[in-house]
Each structure stands twice: as C-alpha cells, then as structure tokens.
Design an enzyme around this catalytic site. Structure first.
Site, PDB file in Angstrom:
ATOM      1  N   CYS A  34       0.851  -1.441   0.529  1.00  0.00           N
ATOM      2  CA  CYS A  34      -0.167   0.171  -0.070  1.00  0.00           C
ATOM      3  C   CYS A  34       0.750   1.603   0.002  1.00  0.00           C
ATOM      4  O   CYS A  34       0.558   2.293  -0.196  1.00  0.00           O
ATOM      5  CB  CYS A  34      -1.007   0.263   1.013  1.00  0.00           C
ATOM      6  SG  CYS A  34      -2.065  -1.501   0.940  1.00  0.00           S
ATOM      7  N   HIS A  90      -3.540   7.369   2.090  1.00  0.00           N
ATOM      8  CA  HIS A  90      -3.620   5.857   2.350  1.00  0.00           C
ATOM      9  C   HIS A  90      -5.604   5.567   2.438  1.00  0.00           C
ATOM     10  O   HIS A  90      -5.717   5.766   3.707  1.00  0.00           O
ATOM     11  CB  HIS A  90      -2.897   4.984   2.327  1.00  0.00           C
ATOM     12  CG  HIS A  90      -3.155   3.405   2.268  1.00  0.00           C
ATOM     13  ND1 HIS A  90      -3.512   3.115   1.143  1.00  0.00           N
ATOM     14  CD2 HIS A  90      -4.119   2.127   2.921  1.00  0.00           C
ATOM     15  CE1 HIS A  90      -4.080   2.004   1.156  1.00  0.00           C
ATOM     16  NE2 HIS A  90      -4.107   1.060   2.047  1.00  0.00           N
ATOM     17  N   ASN A 117     -10.095  -0.697  -0.116  1.00  0.00           N
ATOM     18  CA  ASN A 117      -8.863  -0.025   0.019  1.00  0.00           C
ATOM     19  C   ASN A 117      -8.392  -1.015  -1.258  1.00  0.00           C
ATOM     20  O   ASN A 117      -8.374  -2.087  -1.771  1.00  0.00           O
ATOM     21  CB  ASN A 117      -8.053  -0.278   1.107  1.00  0.00           C
ATOM     22  CG  ASN A 117      -6.691  -1.207   1.488  1.00  0.00           C
ATOM     23  OD1 ASN A 117      -5.912  -0.330   0.277  1.00  0.00           O
ATOM     24  ND2 ASN A 117      -5.818  -1.226   2.332  1.00  0.00           N
TER      25      ASN A 117
HETATM   26  N1  COA Z   1     -18.738  -8.673   9.859  1.00  0.00           N
HETATM   27  C1  COA Z   1     -19.443  -8.768  10.307  1.00  0.00           C
HETATM   28  N2  COA Z   1     -18.661  -9.412  11.476  1.00  0.00           N
HETATM   29  C2  COA Z   1     -17.546  -9.667  11.767  1.00  0.00           C
HETATM   30  C3  COA Z   1     -16.757  -8.905  10.214  1.00  0.00           C
HETATM   31  C4  COA Z   1     -17.727  -8.609   8.813  1.00  0.00           C
HETATM   32  N3  COA Z   1     -16.504  -8.487   7.741  1.00  0.00           N
HETATM   33  N4  COA Z   1     -15.027  -9.500  10.444  1.00  0.00           N
HETATM   34  C5  COA Z   1     -14.747  -9.941  11.624  1.00  0.00           C
HETATM   35  N5  COA Z   1     -15.656  -9.918  12.310  1.00  0.00           N
HETATM   36  C6  COA Z   1     -16.661  -9.607  13.353  1.00  0.00           C
HETATM   37  C7  COA Z   1     -15.051 -10.777  14.215  1.00  0.00           C
HETATM   38  O1  COA Z   1     -15.273 -12.607  13.739  1.00  0.00           O
HETATM   39  C8  COA Z   1     -15.013 -10.689  15.496  1.00  0.00           C
HETATM   40  O2  COA Z   1     -16.725 -11.388  16.357  1.00  0.00           O
HETATM   41  P1  COA Z   1     -15.654 -11.994  17.263  1.00  0.00           P
HETATM   42  O3  COA Z   1     -16.336 -10.827  18.361  1.00  0.00           O
HETATM   43  O4  COA Z   1     -17.467 -12.980  17.594  1.00  0.00           O
HETATM   44  O5  COA Z   1     -15.302 -12.859  17.419  1.00  0.00           O
HETATM   45  C9  COA Z   1     -15.809  -9.071  15.618  1.00  0.00           C
HETATM   46  O6  COA Z   1     -16.308  -8.626  14.368  1.00  0.00           O
HETATM   47  C10 COA Z   1     -14.785  -8.061  16.484  1.00  0.00           C
HETATM   48  O7  COA Z   1     -12.920  -8.166  15.059  1.00  0.00           O
HETATM   49  P2  COA Z   1     -12.073  -7.475  14.662  1.00  0.00           P
HETATM   50  O8  COA Z   1     -10.837  -8.026  14.089  1.00  0.00           O
HETATM   51  O9  COA Z   1     -11.812  -7.378  16.690  1.00  0.00           O
HETATM   52  O10 COA Z   1     -12.785  -6.636  14.498  1.00  0.00           O
HETATM   53  P3  COA Z   1     -11.905  -4.948  14.526  1.00  0.00           P
HETATM   54  O11 COA Z   1     -12.724  -3.693  15.845  1.00  0.00           O
HETATM   55  O12 COA Z   1     -10.872  -4.850  14.810  1.00  0.00           O
HETATM   56  O13 COA Z   1     -12.408  -4.264  12.778  1.00  0.00           O
HETATM   57  C11 COA Z   1     -10.683  -4.406  10.818  1.00  0.00           C
HETATM   58  C12 COA Z   1     -11.997  -5.930  12.119  1.00  0.00           C
HETATM   59  C13 COA Z   1     -10.182  -5.783   9.870  1.00  0.00           C
HETATM   60  C14 COA Z   1     -12.090  -3.506  10.620  1.00  0.00           C
HETATM   61  C15 COA Z   1      -9.824  -3.431  11.994  1.00  0.00           C
HETATM   62  O14 COA Z   1      -9.334  -4.467  12.887  1.00  0.00           O
HETATM   63  C16 COA Z   1      -8.918  -2.904  10.730  1.00  0.00           C
HETATM   64  O15 COA Z   1      -9.692  -2.037  10.328  1.00  0.00           O
HETATM   65  N6  COA Z   1      -8.026  -2.609  10.507  1.00  0.00           N
HETATM   66  C17 COA Z   1      -6.900  -2.438   9.512  1.00  0.00           C
HETATM   67  C18 COA Z   1      -7.602  -3.470   8.549  1.00  0.00           C
HETATM   68  C19 COA Z   1      -6.332  -2.830   7.260  1.00  0.00           C
HETATM   69  O16 COA Z   1      -7.100  -1.619   7.229  1.00  0.00           O
HETATM   70  N7  COA Z   1      -5.926  -3.088   6.788  1.00  0.00           N
HETATM   71  C20 COA Z   1      -5.302  -3.145   4.896  1.00  0.00           C
HETATM   72  C21 COA Z   1      -4.460  -1.952   5.824  1.00  0.00           C
HETATM   73  S1  COA Z   1      -3.083  -1.441   4.299  1.00  0.00           S
END
Ligand code: COA
Length: 321
Positions: A111, A248, A278
């Site tokens: 990215c 980004h 993204n």
């Molecule tokens: N829809 C519904 N529920 C979802 C889901 C989706 N698409 N994806 C994950 N969940 C669930 C998980 O299974 C988890 O459930 P549980 O509590 O029963 O285990 C719950 O949501 C929370 O998951 P978690 O991973 O802790 O959520 P989060 O608040 O960290 O959000 C992201 C997840 C991926 C959105 C967040 O971590 C993020 O944006 N990270 C950066 C990722 C990124 O930008 N990457 C590229 C960088 S270049």
C-alpha cells in the site's frame, strides 16, 4: 528546478459490489462494514487486469498533462497483484501505450507502493537520468482475497491511478520520508507460488491475504502521524501549513486516528474509500485524480501524501501542487 505532478488519471472496473452484495457471500452486514471501516462499496474486476487498468489510467494522465505516450522516459508500475511473474506489468503497459522509449519496471511496496515509486521517479529525475515519468499504482486485489474470510474480503477493491511527473519552474516535491519494518511482515501477508522442483518442495502455502487487523490498525495510527511529522520537518513546514492530506484509503477510523494524533482539521482529509474500498497502491493516485478533476487542487496548494501497509512499509511526501 522542481519536480512536479503535471497530470493525473485513473481507471476503475465497471462492476460495483455493495456491502449488501457482500452479505450474499459471508456472514456480515452493511452496518458492521460501514461502522468498522467506512466502506460502502468497491469496484471488482470482471476481467479488467492490472495492465488494462494501468494503461487506461496512464492514457488519462497523459491527456491531463498534455503529453504523448512516446515522450515517456520512465514508466513505473507499483503493484502487488501483477498478472504475470514475468514480464513485469510495466513492460506490458509500455507495449499497450506505445511508450517505446520508456524504461519500464515494477515496484512492490504494497500500500506504500505508489509513494515509493513516486520517490523513485523523483530520484531518477533529480539525478538527471530521465526527464519525466509515468508513475502508476494498479491492483486487482480481488484475486488474492479469500472470499470466505469476512474479516478481509469486505475491505479491498480493484483499480488503478497514474500521474505524469516532470521538471517544473516552481512547486513540486519538497520532501519525503520512507520506512520499512520487515520484522512485522507477518501481520499482513499473502504467499506466492510454492517451491516445487526436483530437489525440494515446501508445505502448501496460502495464496490469499492473511491479516491481523488489530495489529495493522495500531501500526498505522502510531507510525503514520510520526512519519508525516518527519516529512513536514524536512520540508520546514507544520501540520497547520498543509492544505490537504491525501492518505492511503484503508479505513475511515485509521484516518480519524491519524488526524487526531496530528492535531489537524478533519476536513483536510478527503475520503473516497466509502466508494472504492482499499485499493492498496492505487488508492492515493485514484484519490488525487478525483480531487484534480473536481478542481479541488489549486496551484500553490500544499499537500501531504502518505501510504502505509504490508511489509510493513510506510512513507510520506510533502509537495506543492
Ligand atoms: N462482518 C461482521 N463481523 C465481522 C466481520 C465482518 N465483515 N469481520 C470480523 N467480524 C467479527 C469478528 O469475527 C469478531 O467477532 P467475535 O467477537 O465474535 O470474535 C468481531 O467482528 C470483532 O472482530 P475484530 O477483528 O476484533 O474487529 P475490529 O474492530 O478490529 O475490526 C478490522 C476489524 C479489520 C475492520 C480492523 O481491525 C481494521 O480495520 N484493521 C486494519 C485493517 C487494514 O486496514 N488493513 C489494510 C492496511 S493497508
């Protein structure tokens, strides 16, 4: 003499996939995706390739700059999803454009790829080796997304953006910084082809994106503001001097975390991830092109571009439009 972006272009696949469409594939909801990421829809390839999207974005950037493909001296394609191992995407784009004179090669910094490619072009032009460059970010991430993994498949989209860079009397790039942290590579990765030859084979790999979302989130909110500050110091500018931060587009909450840490005004952080998701290396040049075509980039405006992602890689660039 300065080195300046003189034209922008972009290309997105025709197919738009909404969050509602996503609920047909995995257990998710529009509300969850919007609240956690800010994404509402994304463009997904139904046949468009990294090369076809890149070539289209380049044609538009050339037209915007009033230049011909044949004038291109350097053609850099930032991508982590090329169609082929060889030849590189940049050589295929060169052939599609008829940019026969250009030296063409790919660069992969995920990215941060577009930004690192822009800085590479700057270095070549500054050194007097080439006079101009087409710098492209192009991705078809939908082919490396695990469409059964709801924690990643909702995040990404496909597309390409390009800029034309050349020497200019005024304005242009005032400073930039780049960083890499290979020790943290495992938090966001995707395996390539397996080693399989008469002498060795490696256990089956996973050619899909695997991510520790929380780690990536924490990294971005911590490192990106520090990196932007570093680039601003180099350019002898402050957070308040900047007119627009073109970041980004990974996640709306990451962008919020960044402006809060910087103490910058939220309205200086344009967002298009709600419509495109993204797009890795394509995110910054696509957003730049949108802003440019909407007439929001006026000559003399001060911009910060910042990319961050797998590697880990991250960087920031300060420039006068
Ligand atoms: N829809 C519904 N529920 C979802 C889901 C989706 N698409 N994806 C994950 N969940 C669930 C998980 O299974 C988890 O459930 P549980 O509590 O029963 O285990 C719950 O949501 C929370 O998951 P978690 O991973 O802790 O959520 P989060 O608040 O960290 O959000 C992201 C997840 C991926 C959105 C967040 O971590 C993020 O944006 N990270 C950066 C990722 C990124 O930008 N990457 C590229 C960088 S270049």
């Amino acid at each position: 003499m300065a080195i300046k972006i003189m034209g922008t272009g972009s290309a997105l696949p025709e197919k738009i996939m909404t969050n509602e469409d996503m609920t047909q594939l995995v257990d998710t909801s529009d509300a969850w995706i919007r609240e956690r990421t800010g994404i509402g829809s994304r463009h997904i390839s139904t046949g468009e390739t990294v090369v076809s999207l890149a070539a289209q974005a380049c044609r538009r950037a050339l037209e915007n700059a009033g230049r011909e493909a044949a004038e291109t001296e350097l053609l850099l394609v930032a991508t982590c999803t090329p169609e082929r191992g060889i030849p590189c995407a940049a050589c295929q784009v060169q052939s599609e454009l008829g940019a026969a004179r250009a030296v063409a090669f790919d660069l992969n910094a995920a990215c941060a790829g577009f930004l690192f490619a822009l800085h590479t072009a700057w270095a070549y032009i500054e050194a007097g080796i080439y006079r101009n460059a087409l710098v492209v970010g192009s991705e078809v991430l939908s082919k490396i997304v695990d469409w059964t993994d709801r924690s990643t498949c909702v995040l990404f989209g496909d597309g390409a953006g390009a800029v034309w860079v050349e020497r200019s009397e005024r304005g242009g790039i005032r400073g930039f910084v780049q960083h890499s942290d290979g020790n943290k590579g495992a938090v966001l990765q995707c395996d390539s082809r397996e080693l399989h030859n008469p002498f060795a084979s490696v256990p089956s790999q996973t050619p899909y994106i695997q991510m520790d979302g929380r780690e990536v989130f924490a990294f971005a909110v911590r490192q990106v503001p520090a990196c932007i500050q570093e680039a601003l110091e180099q350019a002898q500018m402050t957070v308040q001097d900047v007119d627009l931060y073109v970041l980004h587009q990974a996640n709306k909450r990451i962008i919020e975390g960044i402006y809060k840490r910087l103490g910058a005004e939220p309205e200086k952080f344009p967002i298009n991830l709600d419509r495109v998701g993204n797009m890795s290396s394509a995110a910054i040049p696509v957003l730049l092109d949108e802003l440019n075509r909407e007439g929001k980039l006026k000559e003399g405006m001060l911009l910060v571009l910042s990319g961050f992602g797998a590697g880990l890689t991250y960087g920031a660039c300060v420039l006068e439009w």
